[in-house]
Design an enzyme around this catalytic site. Structure first.
Site, short mmCIF file in Angstrom:
data_model
loop_
_atom_site.label_atom_id
_atom_site.label_comp_id
_atom_site.label_asym_id
_atom_site.label_seq_id
_atom_site.Cartn_x
_atom_site.Cartn_y
_atom_site.Cartn_z
N GLU A 141 0.77 6.75 -31.91
CA GLU A 141 0.09 5.28 -32.47
C GLU A 141 0.42 4.45 -32.98
OE1 GLU A 141 -1.45 8.01 -32.89
OE2 GLU A 141 -2.94 8.51 -30.86
N HIS A 191 -13.01 10.04 -32.94
CA HIS A 191 -13.28 9.06 -31.44
C HIS A 191 -14.55 8.28 -31.75
CE1 HIS A 191 -10.62 12.46 -30.91
NE2 HIS A 191 -10.38 12.37 -29.12
#
Length: 325
Positions: free
Chosen positions: A60, A129
């Site tokens: 990321e 998540h």
């Protein structure tokens, strides 16, 4: 006019913006041939080429660093963070660099970056998540934070975000991706950023909310209507900066407010909404401001999330409490 799910509306918007502007690039983990975890980028690489829609390594920080570099070179990057719970891996780039660059360079360079990511509970995802972390972004000066509640808004807001010269965090609630469809124009269009929308007009109390909680609030409003309680539902759509004019207008109209968010009470944006009401509409209030949110605990394992997440029943209970104050 076709009826589309939110994920299909997002795919359509991305495709149209790629075709509209050769500087738009879409990239992230598995967004190319695979079309993304939720297939939001399905078919875009085949339609537009691997130089416009491409996969990145599973990193990321690399994705956001690449986005910043591309923006400095005049591109309009649309990176995807596969799940927004992974944003911690890229906080330095987003909060420490991307959000500040326009100010640091006196406006001589723009940061036209739209960071897309799914988030939100109710679909039984693994840990990290489903967290609602929009509050972190909303407290970062220099960022816009946009959260659509349905297909029509999602398509138009995403187009506006990509065309904006400011960095935008565009969050897509996972439970909204395929839960219902709306009529969505096939042609490209925009929905203005920083502008809230009254999703249901009412006179007795204002529910102010965003994202998936708009759906739960509308269900609650329909149930309350059967008991003679006429509720207005205001969808913020952009949670930073807030549409303070729309917030104060609805509160002055109804005299009562219930603020609904999926995030934990301490962690979301509704504290700032309450502050706006207190500063600009307090003399219009006929009762205290009510709040509905998740508990101030870490997100639970999926087996317990239905109990933990706020829902229609919680909203109905709080509305009645404020109405009967």
């Amino acid at each position: 006019m076709a009826k589309l799910s939110m994920v299909k509306a997002i795919t359509q918007s991305l495709d149209q913006e790629i075709k509209r502007d050769e500087k738009v690039l879409v990239f992230g983990e598995d967004v190319g041939r695979n079309g993304g975890v939720f297939r939001a980028t399905d078919g875009l690489q085949d339609a537009n080429g691997a130089d416009r829609v491409f996969d990145t390594p599973l990193a990321e920080s690399g994705i956001s660093g690449l986005a910043m570099g591309l923006a400095l070179e005049g591109f309009r990057p649309v990176p995807e963070i596969q799940f927004f719970g992974f944003v911690f891996e890229t906080m330095d780039e987003i909060a420490g660099q991307i959000s500040r660059t326009g100010h640091r360079m006196g406006g001589s360079r723009k940061m036209p970056i739209t960071i897309r990511a799914p988030f939100g509970g109710g679909v039984h995802t693994p840990e990290l998540h489903a967290d609602s972390l929009e509050g972190l972004m909303a407290q970062t000066p220099g960022l816009r934070v946009v959260i659509p509640s349905g297909p029509y808004d999602a398509k138009g807001l995403l187009a506006s975000a990509i065309r904006s010269d400011d960095p935008v965090v565009f969050l897509e609630h996972m439970k909204l991706y395929r839960s219902f469809k709306e009529e969505v124009p096939e042609e490209s269009y925009t929905v203005p950023l920083d502008t809230a929308d009254v999703k249901r007009a009412g006179k007795d109390l204002s529910i102010i909310t965003y994202g998936y909680m708009v759906r739960e609030s509308l269900k609650a409003a329909e149930e309350l209507a059967k008991e003679g309680i006429d509720v207005e539902v205001l969808d913020l759509r952009t949670v930073s900066p807030l549409d303070e004019e729309a917030i104060t207008a609805t509160v002055k109209k109804t005299g009562r407010a219930v603020l609904v968010q999926e995030a934990q009470n301490q962690a979301g944006v509704m504290g700032q909404v309450a502050s706006v009401i207190a500063e600009k509409a307090i003399l219009s209030l006929e009762a205290p401001i009510g709040r509905v949110s998740a508990p101030d605990t870490p997100y639970p394992f999926s087996e317990a999330e239905e109990t933990w997440l706020p829902n229609k029943a919680d909203i109905v209970t709080k509305v009645k409490e404020i109405i009967n104050y």
